[in-house]
Design a protein around this motif. Structure first.
Motif, PDB file in Angstrom:
ATOM      1  N   GLY A 189       0.867  -1.174   0.000  1.00  0.00           N
ATOM      2  CA  GLY A 189       0.000   0.000   0.000  1.00  0.00           C
ATOM      3  C   GLY A 189       0.902   1.220   0.000  1.00  0.00           C
ATOM      4  O   GLY A 189       1.997   1.186   0.573  1.00  0.00           O
ATOM      5  N   ASP A 190       0.491   2.294  -0.641  1.00  0.00           N
ATOM      6  CA  ASP A 190       1.339   3.476  -0.708  1.00  0.00           C
ATOM      7  C   ASP A 190       1.060   4.405   0.469  1.00  0.00           C
ATOM      8  O   ASP A 190       0.039   4.288   1.159  1.00  0.00           O
ATOM      9  N   ASN A 191       1.966   5.315   0.708  1.00  0.00           N
ATOM     10  CA  ASN A 191       1.847   6.270   1.809  1.00  0.00           C
ATOM     11  C   ASN A 191       2.138   7.681   1.298  1.00  0.00           C
ATOM     12  O   ASN A 191       3.071   7.877   0.525  1.00  0.00           O
ATOM     13  N   PRO A 192       1.318   8.676   1.724  1.00  0.00           N
ATOM     14  CA  PRO A 192       0.173   8.571   2.639  1.00  0.00           C
ATOM     15  C   PRO A 192      -1.082   8.088   1.927  1.00  0.00           C
ATOM     16  O   PRO A 192      -1.155   8.088   0.703  1.00  0.00           O
ATOM     17  N   GLY A 193      -2.048   7.627   2.715  1.00  0.00           N
ATOM     18  CA  GLY A 193      -3.356   7.279   2.196  1.00  0.00           C
ATOM     19  C   GLY A 193      -3.660   5.810   2.065  1.00  0.00           C
ATOM     20  O   GLY A 193      -4.796   5.408   1.961  1.00  0.00           O
ATOM     21  N   ARG A 194      -2.629   4.973   2.026  1.00  0.00           N
ATOM     22  CA  ARG A 194      -2.789   3.519   1.884  1.00  0.00           C
ATOM     23  C   ARG A 194      -3.633   3.148   0.659  1.00  0.00           C
ATOM     24  O   ARG A 194      -4.493   2.285   0.715  1.00  0.00           O
ATOM     25  N   LYS A 195      -3.342   3.811  -0.441  1.00  0.00           N
ATOM     26  CA  LYS A 195      -3.991   3.475  -1.701  1.00  0.00           C
ATOM     27  C   LYS A 195      -3.005   2.696  -2.581  1.00  0.00           C
ATOM     28  O   LYS A 195      -1.915   2.335  -2.144  1.00  0.00           O
ATOM     29  N   GLU A 196      -3.358   2.476  -3.843  1.00  0.00           N
ATOM     30  CA  GLU A 196      -2.568   1.607  -4.705  1.00  0.00           C
ATOM     31  C   GLU A 196      -1.181   2.203  -5.002  1.00  0.00           C
ATOM     32  O   GLU A 196      -0.994   3.417  -4.923  1.00  0.00           O
ATOM     33  N   PRO A 197      -0.203   1.343  -5.329  1.00  0.00           N
ATOM     34  CA  PRO A 197       1.128   1.831  -5.685  1.00  0.00           C
ATOM     35  C   PRO A 197       1.062   2.890  -6.780  1.00  0.00           C
ATOM     36  O   PRO A 197       0.309   2.761  -7.745  1.00  0.00           O
ATOM     37  N   GLY A 198       1.862   3.945  -6.596  1.00  0.00           N
ATOM     38  CA  GLY A 198       1.876   5.040  -7.557  1.00  0.00           C
ATOM     39  C   GLY A 198       1.088   6.243  -7.104  1.00  0.00           C
ATOM     40  O   GLY A 198       1.127   7.287  -7.751  1.00  0.00           O
ATOM     41  N   THR A 199       0.378   6.126  -5.979  1.00  0.00           N
ATOM     42  CA  THR A 199      -0.432   7.239  -5.472  1.00  0.00           C
ATOM     43  C   THR A 199       0.243   7.971  -4.319  1.00  0.00           C
ATOM     44  O   THR A 199      -0.306   8.946  -3.808  1.00  0.00           O
ATOM     45  N   GLY A 200       1.422   7.510  -3.907  1.00  0.00           N
ATOM     46  CA  GLY A 200       2.101   8.114  -2.764  1.00  0.00           C
ATOM     47  C   GLY A 200       3.585   8.270  -3.001  1.00  0.00           C
ATOM     48  O   GLY A 200       4.041   8.370  -4.135  1.00  0.00           O
ATOM     49  N   GLU A 201       4.345   8.219  -1.909  1.00  0.00           N
ATOM     50  CA  GLU A 201       5.759   8.564  -1.957  1.00  0.00           C
ATOM     51  C   GLU A 201       6.688   7.373  -2.184  1.00  0.00           C
ATOM     52  O   GLU A 201       7.881   7.556  -2.426  1.00  0.00           O
ATOM     53  N   ILE A 202       6.169   6.152  -2.095  1.00  0.00           N
ATOM     54  CA  ILE A 202       7.038   4.986  -2.237  1.00  0.00           C
ATOM     55  C   ILE A 202       7.332   4.720  -3.713  1.00  0.00           C
ATOM     56  O   ILE A 202       6.415   4.690  -4.539  1.00  0.00           O
ATOM     57  N   ASN A 203       8.609   4.522  -4.032  1.00  0.00           N
ATOM     58  CA  ASN A 203       8.994   4.194  -5.404  1.00  0.00           C
ATOM     59  C   ASN A 203       8.811   2.684  -5.599  1.00  0.00           C
ATOM     60  O   ASN A 203       9.749   1.895  -5.533  1.00  0.00           O
ATOM     61  N   TYR A 204       7.560   2.300  -5.834  1.00  0.00           N
ATOM     62  CA  TYR A 204       7.253   0.874  -5.916  1.00  0.00           C
ATOM     63  C   TYR A 204       7.887   0.205  -7.132  1.00  0.00           C
ATOM     64  O   TYR A 204       8.146  -1.000  -7.101  1.00  0.00           O
ATOM     65  N   LYS A 205       8.128   0.954  -8.182  1.00  0.00           N
ATOM     66  CA  LYS A 205       8.798   0.347  -9.340  1.00  0.00           C
ATOM     67  C   LYS A 205      10.145  -0.237  -8.914  1.00  0.00           C
ATOM     68  O   LYS A 205      10.484  -1.381  -9.247  1.00  0.00           O
ATOM     69  N   ASN A 206      10.914   0.540  -8.153  1.00  0.00           N
ATOM     70  CA  ASN A 206      12.218   0.061  -7.699  1.00  0.00           C
ATOM     71  C   ASN A 206      12.084  -1.032  -6.638  1.00  0.00           C
ATOM     72  O   ASN A 206      12.848  -2.000  -6.630  1.00  0.00           O
ATOM     73  N   VAL A 207      11.115  -0.879  -5.730  1.00  0.00           N
ATOM     74  CA  VAL A 207      10.934  -1.881  -4.675  1.00  0.00           C
ATOM     75  C   VAL A 207      10.546  -3.226  -5.278  1.00  0.00           C
ATOM     76  O   VAL A 207      11.121  -4.270  -4.930  1.00  0.00           O
ATOM     77  N   PHE A 208       9.576  -3.227  -6.190  1.00  0.00           N
ATOM     78  CA  PHE A 208       9.155  -4.479  -6.813  1.00  0.00           C
ATOM     79  C   PHE A 208      10.290  -5.093  -7.641  1.00  0.00           C
ATOM     80  O   PHE A 208      10.472  -6.316  -7.635  1.00  0.00           O
ATOM     81  N   SER A 209      11.020  -4.264  -8.364  1.00  0.00           N
ATOM     82  CA  SER A 209      12.149  -4.776  -9.150  1.00  0.00           C
ATOM     83  C   SER A 209      13.189  -5.434  -8.250  1.00  0.00           C
ATOM     84  O   SER A 209      13.752  -6.487  -8.588  1.00  0.00           O
ATOM     85  N   HIS A 210      13.424  -4.819  -7.098  1.00  0.00           N
ATOM     86  CA  HIS A 210      14.401  -5.368  -6.150  1.00  0.00           C
ATOM     87  C   HIS A 210      13.934  -6.716  -5.607  1.00  0.00           C
ATOM     88  O   HIS A 210      14.718  -7.668  -5.530  1.00  0.00           O
ATOM     89  N   ILE A 211      12.659  -6.787  -5.234  1.00  0.00           N
ATOM     90  CA  ILE A 211      12.112  -8.038  -4.704  1.00  0.00           C
ATOM     91  C   ILE A 211      12.170  -9.131  -5.764  1.00  0.00           C
ATOM     92  O   ILE A 211      12.525 -10.285  -5.477  1.00  0.00           O
ATOM     93  N   HIS A 212      11.847  -8.773  -7.001  1.00  0.00           N
ATOM     94  CA  HIS A 212      11.885  -9.753  -8.090  1.00  0.00           C
ATOM     95  C   HIS A 212      13.311 -10.232  -8.337  1.00  0.00           C
ATOM     96  O   HIS A 212      13.555 -11.439  -8.544  1.00  0.00           O
ATOM     97  N   ALA A 213      14.255  -9.307  -8.303  1.00  0.00           N
ATOM     98  CA  ALA A 213      15.658  -9.668  -8.559  1.00  0.00           C
ATOM     99  C   ALA A 213      16.204 -10.617  -7.499  1.00  0.00           C
ATOM    100  O   ALA A 213      17.129 -11.396  -7.780  1.00  0.00           O
TER     101      ALA A 213
END
Length: 288
Positions: free
Chosen positions: A243-267
Motif C-alpha cells: 500500500g502506498d503512503n500517505p493514504g494507503r492506496k494503490e502503488p503510484g499514489t504516494g511517496e514509495i517508489n514501488y517500481k524500484n521496490v518491486f524490481s528489487h524483490i523480483h531480482a
C-alpha cells in the motif's frame, strides 16, 4: 510492465467497466500473460468489474488478469464450505492464498498459563483453517506494549510465546508470519513496530515456522529505508503487504517508489505473496 502500458490498460479497463455497468454483464476481460511476482489482490478487489461479490467468480477474474495469488485476511469468517470451495478453485487455477489473520491471539507480554492456553487454541484453529483453505501462512500480531514491564522482559516473553506457537505449528507445515504495525497513523501502542525488531524476534525464536510479513505501507511510516531493511531481514521474510503512503492506496499514489521496490524483490527471486492490502484512489469499477 511499463508505467505507460499500465496506464493505457487502466483507461481501457475504465471504458470496459462503464460498458459493463451499463449492460449489467459480468466482466470478461482477459490477459494471457502472468505477472512475474505473486501480487495478491483481495478476493473481491474487482467486484465492480465482475458484477458480483461471489468469491469464485472473483478468483476466476483475477486469474484471467494474470494474477497468481489472492488474499483474504478474514477468510476464517467465511463458512467452511465456502473456504473449501475457494481452496479447490485456487488449486485448479494454480493460484496461492496469502496469509490469513489468526483469531483469538492474546497479548504476548506474559507467559502465564492463560496466555499459553489461548495461544494453543488459536494455533490449533489456524491449522484447521489452513487445511480447508490451502493457506501456507497465518498472520500474527503479538499484542500491545505492556507499560508495566521493561521492554527487554516483554521481548523475551514474546520470543518464548512465539516458540510455543512454532511447537504447535511445525507438524502441520503452517508458517506464522509476524507483522510490525506503525504507531503514527494506524496502530499506536502495538508492541511490534518495525522490521529490525521483528528480525530480532525471529532470530531469538530460531524456528522455520516463525517468519515476517513486511507491510511496506506500515514500514514506510515507521522507519522508511525499505530496500536496505528488506535485504537485512531477507532470510526471515515470507510475505509482503502493499500500500502506498500517505493514504494507503494503490502503488503510484504516494511517496514509495514501488517500481524500484518491486524490481528489487523480483531480482532477489522472491516467490511468496505480495498482498495488495490497500484502498482505491478512485471509487468503483473505474478505480478497480
Amino acid at each position: 510492465m511499463r508505467r505507460r502500458d499500465f496506464l493505457n490498460g487502466s483507461v481501457a479497463a475504465s471504458v470496459a467497466a462503464a460498458t459493463l455497468s451499463a449492460s449489467g454483464a459480468t466482466a470478461t476481460m482477459s490477459n494471457t500473460s502472468k505477472f512475474k511476482l505473486k501480487y495478491a489482490p483481495k478476493i473481491t478487489a474487482f467486484k465492480g468489474l465482475v458484477g458480483s461479490s461471489d468469491a469464485i467468480d472473483n478468483i476466476k477474474f483475477c486469474a484471467d488478469q494474470g494474477f497468481r495469488a489472492v488474499f483474504d485476511n478474514r477468510i476464517g469468517n467465511r463458512p467452511p464450505a465456502e473456504q473449501e470451495a475457494i481452496a479447490k478453485e485456487l488449486a485448479r487455477l494454480g493460484m496461492d492464498l496469502g496469509p490469513f489473520v489468526a483469531s483469538g491471539v492474546p497479548d504476548f507480554s506474559s507467559t502465564d498459563q492463560t496466555v499459553r492456553d489461548a495461544i494453543k487454541k488459536s494455533m490449533e484453529n489456524s491449522i484447521e483453517l489452513a487445511k480447508r483453505t490451502g493457506a501456507k501462512n497465518v498472520l500474527l500480531v503479538p499484542g500491545a506494549v505492556n507499560l508495566k514491564m521493561e521492554p527487554a522482559y516483554q521481548t523475551a516473553n514474546v520470543i518464548e510465546n512465539c516458540r510455543h506457537c512454532c511447537e504447535i505449528l511445525e507438524k502441520s507445515g503452517l508458517v506464522m508470519v509476524l507483522e510490525p504495525l506503525n504507531w503514527w497513523t494506524n496502530h499506536p501502542g502495538r508492541f511490534l513496530r518495525n522490521i529490525p525488531q521483528a528480525y530480532l524476534i525471529c532470530e531469538g525464536v530460531n524456528h522455520p515456522c516463525c517468519k515476517i510479513v513486511n507491510d511496506l505501507y506500515h514500514q514506510q511510516i515507521s522507519e522508511g529505508n525499505l530496500i536496505p531493511n528488506i535485504d537485512k531481514a531477507w532470510k526471515h521474510i515470507a510475505a509482503f503487504h502493499v500500500g502506498d503512503n500517505p493514504g494507503r492506496k494503490e502503488p503510484g499514489t504516494g511517496e514509495i517508489n514501488y517500481k524500484n521496490v518491486f524490481s528489487h524483490i523480483h531480482a532477489k527471486g522472491f516467490d511468496g505473496g505480495l498482498c495488495m492490502e490497500h484502498g482505491q484512489s478512485i471509487r468503483g469499477p473505474e478505480g478497480e
